[in-house]
Design a protein around this motif. Structure first.
Motif, short mmCIF file in Angstrom:
data_model
loop_
_atom_site.label_atom_id
_atom_site.label_comp_id
_atom_site.label_asym_id
_atom_site.label_seq_id
_atom_site.Cartn_x
_atom_site.Cartn_y
_atom_site.Cartn_z
N SER A 131 50.17 54.57 8.12
CA SER A 131 48.97 53.92 9.05
C SER A 131 49.27 52.80 9.83
O SER A 131 49.74 51.89 9.08
CB SER A 131 47.69 54.00 8.31
OG SER A 131 46.72 53.53 9.65
N THR A 132 49.14 52.69 11.30
CA THR A 132 49.45 51.42 11.98
C THR A 132 48.13 51.12 12.52
O THR A 132 48.15 50.17 13.56
CB THR A 132 50.49 51.84 13.12
OG1 THR A 132 49.92 52.89 14.01
CG2 THR A 132 51.78 52.28 12.49
N VAL A 133 47.00 51.28 11.63
CA VAL A 133 45.72 50.77 12.22
C VAL A 133 45.57 49.24 12.27
O VAL A 133 45.19 48.62 13.00
CB VAL A 133 44.56 51.40 11.57
CG1 VAL A 133 43.30 50.50 11.88
CG2 VAL A 133 44.52 52.75 11.73
N PRO A 175 54.83 46.85 8.19
CA PRO A 175 54.77 47.66 7.10
C PRO A 175 55.10 46.79 5.95
O PRO A 175 55.83 45.88 5.80
CB PRO A 175 55.78 48.82 7.16
CG PRO A 175 56.32 48.99 8.62
CD PRO A 175 56.06 47.62 9.10
N GLY A 176 54.40 47.11 4.75
CA GLY A 176 54.43 46.31 3.46
C GLY A 176 53.04 46.50 2.65
O GLY A 176 51.96 46.98 3.21
N ARG A 177 53.07 45.59 1.52
CA ARG A 177 51.93 46.01 0.72
C ARG A 177 50.61 45.13 1.23
O ARG A 177 49.44 45.80 1.10
CB ARG A 177 52.03 44.83 -0.46
CG ARG A 177 53.35 45.56 -1.63
CD ARG A 177 53.48 44.85 -2.66
NE ARG A 177 54.54 45.32 -3.63
CZ ARG A 177 54.65 44.91 -5.11
NH1 ARG A 177 54.10 43.76 -5.26
NH2 ARG A 177 55.56 45.58 -5.74
N LEU A 178 50.76 44.00 2.02
CA LEU A 178 49.69 43.44 2.64
C LEU A 178 48.75 44.47 3.59
O LEU A 178 47.72 44.71 3.63
CB LEU A 178 49.97 42.19 3.19
CG LEU A 178 48.82 41.47 4.05
CD1 LEU A 178 47.62 41.25 2.85
CD2 LEU A 178 49.16 40.20 4.58
N THR A 189 44.72 48.05 5.07
CA THR A 189 44.30 49.44 5.62
C THR A 189 43.50 50.20 4.67
O THR A 189 42.17 50.78 4.96
CB THR A 189 45.66 50.23 5.81
OG1 THR A 189 46.68 49.64 6.97
CG2 THR A 189 45.37 51.63 6.71
N ARG A 190 43.62 49.90 3.27
CA ARG A 190 42.91 50.76 2.43
C ARG A 190 41.52 50.10 2.41
O ARG A 190 40.43 50.82 2.20
CB ARG A 190 43.46 50.51 1.04
CG ARG A 190 42.89 51.34 -0.21
CD ARG A 190 43.64 51.04 -1.37
NE ARG A 190 44.84 51.78 -1.41
CZ ARG A 190 46.16 51.16 -1.49
NH1 ARG A 190 46.30 50.11 -1.61
NH2 ARG A 190 47.13 51.98 -1.70
N ASP A 243 43.84 58.51 0.42
CA ASP A 243 44.78 57.33 0.01
C ASP A 243 45.75 57.85 -0.90
O ASP A 243 47.09 57.39 -1.20
CB ASP A 243 44.01 56.15 -0.76
CG ASP A 243 44.70 55.08 -1.02
OD1 ASP A 243 45.92 55.05 -0.58
OD2 ASP A 243 44.19 54.20 -1.84
N LEU A 244 45.45 58.73 -1.99
CA LEU A 244 46.37 59.22 -3.04
C LEU A 244 46.72 60.54 -2.76
O LEU A 244 47.51 60.96 -3.66
CB LEU A 244 45.37 59.32 -4.40
CG LEU A 244 44.80 57.88 -4.61
CD1 LEU A 244 44.08 58.18 -5.98
CD2 LEU A 244 45.64 56.83 -5.02
N LEU A 245 46.51 61.07 -1.47
CA LEU A 245 47.29 62.66 -1.35
C LEU A 245 48.58 62.59 -1.28
O LEU A 245 49.22 61.81 -1.01
CB LEU A 245 46.74 62.88 0.11
CG LEU A 245 46.28 64.28 0.22
CD1 LEU A 245 45.39 64.94 -0.49
CD2 LEU A 245 46.05 64.42 1.71
#
Length: 310
Positions: free
Chosen positions: A152-154, A159-162, A167-168, A225-227
């Motif tokens: 996701s780019t919301v 991209p990365g852990r942060l 996003t989560r 999230d886990l899909l």
């Protein structure tokens, strides 16, 4: 329900169904189902996405129901379907099977279209007996099969852990959305729609999303999230078209391209310039046209062959 029906005129006002019924899923969950259009017309089944409801498909129902039997249902916890403690991909597949079994005659086939979590529902059900018996073709709108939060780019960061963590936190928030204010419309438009989306499209989408209970919104966000439904994509053996908006921040085009590459029988990937995540609302004519094309190519043809064989 009054919040769901706030849009009471125009293409996004929910049409009155020809009939309503309740489908009962494998675990006893009760699902609100609506049937629109003539009983003897080719069938289309529409599965909505996360935080939405049958109202989300209003534009497609309005156009297709003139000469199709359009079946729509509320995913568990959404719209008029009661919430359930069972939130999982398997539950989504169970629910779609229950709807297909309750609304289609034995051997009858339909085009099944899924938007966002509705598309994931289709992927989760791809190996199920009822799905294989009833699905003639599929349309996947603005969806993905895995790595949804990471892709996701919301959050406008590299991209990365942060970015994934932020996003989560945003998507899984239990904060109430409250009334649809100008600020709420701006936030929803940024996160889910293209920059050129017309105000009436934003308004309709905002009222649909804001009607979703916050606990339901949060619970299903953890499932998404886990899909991991990559296996479901490979088992989707019917002709399948894929649509995505180039401005989709929730399921960006990279997700759609991965689906198109993995599908056994992809009939085409359509990328819509400037369109966001809410493709059936933002590009209603195109989505409706794709559904019509699939019906014409795969449902009506099947019916003719069956009649000639008889």
């Amino acid at each position: 329900m009054s919040r769901l029906l706030h849009v009471d005129s125009g293409p996004y006002a929910p049409p009155a169904p020809a009939r309503e019924l309740t489908a009962v899923s494998a675990d006893g969950a009760r699902l609100h189902v609506e049937v629109h259009g003539p009983d003897d017309a080719p069938a289309v089944v529409l599965a909505h996405g996360w935080t939405c409801s049958t109202v989300f498909w209003a534009a497609q129902i309005r156009e297709l129901a003139t000469d199709h039997r359009v079946i729509v249902y509320d995913q568990r916890g959404h719209g008029r379907s009661p919430a359930s403690p069972a939130c999982s991909a398997d539950a989504l597949a169970d629910d779609l099977e229950a709807v297909l079994t309750a609304t289609l005659a034995p051997g009858e086939q339909a085009v099944v279209a899924g938007h966002s979590m509705g598309g994931m529902t289709v992927m989760a059900a791809s190996g199920r007996a009822a799905f294989r018996a009833h699905a003639a073709a599929v349309l996947l709108c603005s969806t993905g099969s895995s790595q949804l939060v990471a892709a996701s780019t919301v959050v406008p960061m590299r991209p990365g852990r942060l970015r994934t963590w932020l996003t989560r936190r945003i998507l899984g928030s239990r904060a109430p959305l409250g009334p649809v204010t100008p600020l709420a419309r701006r936030i929803l438009k940024y996160g889910t729609m293209g920059p050129g989306s017309a105000p009436h499209m934003v308004e309709a989408s905002a009222h649909i999303v804001h009607a979703c209970p916050r606990q339901v919104r949060s619970s299903w966000s953890h499932v998404l999230d886990l899909l991991d439904l990559d296996h479901g994509v490979r088992e989707l053996n019917v002709p399948t078209a894929v649509i995505v908006g180039t401005a989709d921040r929730l399921t960006p085009p990279v997700q759609a391209r991965a689906l198109a590459a993995a599908l056994p029988h992809c009939t085409g990937l359509t990328e819509l310039p400037g369109i966001g995540h809410m493709t059936p609302v933002e590009a209603p004519e195109l989505v409706t046209g794709k559904i019509r094309d699939l019906v014409h190519a795969h449902v009506q043809h099947n019916q003719v062959v069956s009649e000639e064989s008889a």
